[in-house]
Design an enzyme around this catalytic site. Sequence first.
Site, PDB file in Angstrom:
ATOM      1  CB  CYS A 114     -19.692   3.501   9.195  1.00 23.09           C
ATOM      2  SG  CYS A 114     -19.059   5.228   9.060  1.00 23.09           S
ATOM      3  CG  HIS A 255     -18.814   1.144   5.964  1.00 20.87           C
ATOM      4  ND1 HIS A 255     -19.621   2.290   5.208  1.00 20.87           N
ATOM      5  CD2 HIS A 255     -17.869   1.715   6.979  1.00 20.87           C
ATOM      6  CE1 HIS A 255     -18.897   3.414   5.644  1.00 20.87           C
ATOM      7  NE2 HIS A 255     -18.083   2.979   6.398  1.00 20.87           N
ATOM      8  CG  ASN A 285     -16.536   6.147   5.075  1.00 22.96           C
ATOM      9  OD1 ASN A 285     -17.854   6.138   5.100  1.00 22.96           O
ATOM     10  ND2 ASN A 285     -15.812   5.568   5.938  1.00 22.96           N
TER      11      ASN A 285
HETATM   12  O1  UT7 Z   1     -16.378   4.705   8.141  1.00 17.87           O
HETATM   13  C1  UT7 Z   1     -15.557   4.570   9.344  1.00 17.87           C
HETATM   14  C2  UT7 Z   1     -14.432   3.757   9.275  1.00 17.87           C
HETATM   15  N1  UT7 Z   1     -13.073   4.361   8.910  1.00 17.87           N
HETATM   16  C3  UT7 Z   1     -12.423   3.293   8.520  1.00 17.87           C
HETATM   17  O2  UT7 Z   1     -12.621   2.588   7.968  1.00 17.87           O
HETATM   18  C4  UT7 Z   1     -10.944   4.091   8.266  1.00 17.87           C
HETATM   19  C5  UT7 Z   1      -9.904   3.156   8.472  1.00 17.87           C
HETATM   20  N2  UT7 Z   1      -8.853   3.454   8.360  1.00 17.87           N
HETATM   21  C6  UT7 Z   1      -8.139   3.812   7.107  1.00 17.87           C
HETATM   22  O3  UT7 Z   1      -8.815   3.252   6.148  1.00 17.87           O
HETATM   23  C7  UT7 Z   1      -6.625   3.959   6.938  1.00 17.87           C
HETATM   24  O4  UT7 Z   1      -5.947   3.889   8.325  1.00 17.87           O
HETATM   25  C8  UT7 Z   1      -6.283   5.354   6.170  1.00 17.87           C
HETATM   26  C9  UT7 Z   1      -6.704   5.292   5.186  1.00 17.87           C
HETATM   27  C10 UT7 Z   1      -7.157   6.431   7.199  1.00 17.87           C
HETATM   28  C11 UT7 Z   1      -4.878   5.775   6.469  1.00 17.87           C
HETATM   29  O5  UT7 Z   1      -4.078   4.782   5.747  1.00 17.87           O
HETATM   30  P1  UT7 Z   1      -2.785   4.056   6.521  1.00 17.87           P
HETATM   31  O6  UT7 Z   1      -2.166   3.512   5.572  1.00 17.87           O
HETATM   32  O7  UT7 Z   1      -3.162   3.809   7.805  1.00 17.87           O
HETATM   33  O8  UT7 Z   1      -2.058   5.517   6.598  1.00 17.87           O
HETATM   34  P2  UT7 Z   1      -1.233   6.117   7.934  1.00 17.87           P
HETATM   35  O9  UT7 Z   1      -2.340   6.780   8.802  1.00 17.87           O
HETATM   36  O10 UT7 Z   1      -0.289   5.111   8.612  1.00 17.87           O
HETATM   37  O11 UT7 Z   1      -0.109   7.228   7.299  1.00 17.87           O
HETATM   38  C12 UT7 Z   1       0.896   7.029   6.707  1.00 17.87           C
HETATM   39  C13 UT7 Z   1       1.546   8.327   6.386  1.00 17.87           C
HETATM   40  C14 UT7 Z   1       1.595   9.292   7.382  1.00 17.87           C
HETATM   41  O12 UT7 Z   1       3.015   9.864   7.171  1.00 17.87           O
HETATM   42  P3  UT7 Z   1       4.081   9.494   8.156  1.00 17.87           P
HETATM   43  O13 UT7 Z   1       3.795   9.563   9.453  1.00 17.87           O
HETATM   44  O14 UT7 Z   1       4.406   8.123   7.784  1.00 17.87           O
HETATM   45  O15 UT7 Z   1       5.240  10.394   7.589  1.00 17.87           O
HETATM   46  C15 UT7 Z   1       0.518  10.176   7.305  1.00 17.87           C
HETATM   47  O16 UT7 Z   1       0.980  11.466   7.902  1.00 17.87           O
HETATM   48  O17 UT7 Z   1       0.569   8.931   5.467  1.00 17.87           O
HETATM   49  C16 UT7 Z   1       0.525  10.421   5.850  1.00 17.87           C
HETATM   50  N3  UT7 Z   1      -0.873  10.763   5.389  1.00 17.87           N
HETATM   51  C17 UT7 Z   1      -1.104  11.427   4.152  1.00 17.87           C
HETATM   52  N4  UT7 Z   1      -0.289  11.516   3.023  1.00 17.87           N
HETATM   53  C18 UT7 Z   1      -0.629  12.136   1.957  1.00 17.87           C
HETATM   54  C19 UT7 Z   1      -1.966  10.631   6.076  1.00 17.87           C
HETATM   55  N5  UT7 Z   1      -2.951  11.211   5.348  1.00 17.87           N
HETATM   56  C20 UT7 Z   1      -2.347  11.372   4.135  1.00 17.87           C
HETATM   57  C21 UT7 Z   1      -3.032  12.057   2.967  1.00 17.87           C
HETATM   58  N6  UT7 Z   1      -1.992  12.313   1.684  1.00 17.87           N
HETATM   59  N7  UT7 Z   1      -4.261  12.284   2.617  1.00 17.87           N
END
Ligand code: UT7
Length: 330
Positions: A114, A255, A285
């Site tokens: 990226c 990005h 993305n």
């Molecule tokens: O281009 C490369 C650069 N990449 C990035 O910049 C990505 C950077 N990271 C992010 O943007 C965020 O960390 C994410 C969008 C990937 C995730 O957001 P988050 O607020 O960090 O969520 P999380 O991973 O802490 O997940 C929270 C909850 C989890 O459930 P529990 O464990 O709290 O029960 C996940 O299992 O959300 C759950 N979850 C989802 N729920 C519904 C994860 N993905 C999903 C989903 N739909 N798609």
Amino acid sequence: MQNLGIAITGSGSAVPTTSLDNQALTKLVDTSDEWITTRTGIRQRHVANPQESLSAIATAAAKQALEMALLKPEDVDLIVLATSTPDDLFGSACRIQAELGAKRAVAFDLTAACSGFVFGLVTAAQYIRTGVFQNVLLIGADILSRWVDWQDRRTCVLFGDGAGAVVLQANQSDRLLGFELKSDGTQNGSLNLPYNASGRELTPGIEIAQGTYQPITMNGKEVYRFAVQKVPEIIDKALFRANLSVEQVDWLVLHQANQRILDAVADRLKIPQQKVISNLACYGNTSAASIPLALDEAVRQGKIKPDDVIAASGFGAGLTWGAAIFQWGR
Ligand code: UT7
């Protein structure tokens, strides 16, 4: 006198025809439009069908950029294709060169995930600054839908396919005002598209490894933390090199990974929301394509105008991150 400055004189973009909204993803994985929108800001993304190719969307974006720069394909000296998802692992830049009819151009691929567009911009600039090349076509393009695990809700909702391109030209005044690039391989395991192989004995005592690339894996929280900390720092550093203050930035073009990252970076830098270019709601993305795609849209909408100061920053797998400060146009 030789022109050793750089001007960015054209932009273009293209995405595959098919779009996939959040609602459609609820049929694939346990997710909701509400979760995706509030956690990322993404509402839909474009995905390439089997008839579409990386080379085709990259070529379409490149043609627009050349038209805006008033250049013919024969004028191009160098084509740099920033991508992690070429049609051919040996590279796709030469195929684009052929499709454009850029007969004189040398062409190669550059992989920095990226961060590819910003790394490519700085790479392209070196050839102009040393007087080697006059007209460079830089393309950022990715088709991550080929490499996403469509059963993994943590990643499949994030990515989309697209291409963006810019033309860099030798110019009397230098419009690339400052840049900074960084890598930290100790965090390599945070975001991968790994090659997995198993051993195969060719002849007694001689073993080789053969396999295939595996779908994207990401520690979202780690990458999020990294982005929110490192991106403001590197923009500050690039602005310092440009001898500019943050108030002099007209547009922040990051990005397009997550709206929350865009908001947090702008907040830390104290850049008001009106100066932040965001189009991830429509495209998700798109990796190396996201910055030139956002830039091109903003230029064509008349938001970004000649002489505007742009702070662009890419970040992602590697881990890699970089920032470039430049003025639009000649
Ligand atoms: O281009 C490369 C650069 N990449 C990035 O910049 C990505 C950077 N990271 C992010 O943007 C965020 O960390 C994410 C969008 C990937 C995730 O957001 P988050 O607020 O960090 O969520 P999380 O991973 O802490 O997940 C929270 C909850 C989890 O459930 P529990 O464990 O709290 O029960 C996940 O299992 O959300 C759950 N979850 C989802 N729920 C519904 C994860 N993905 C999903 C989903 N739909 N798609």
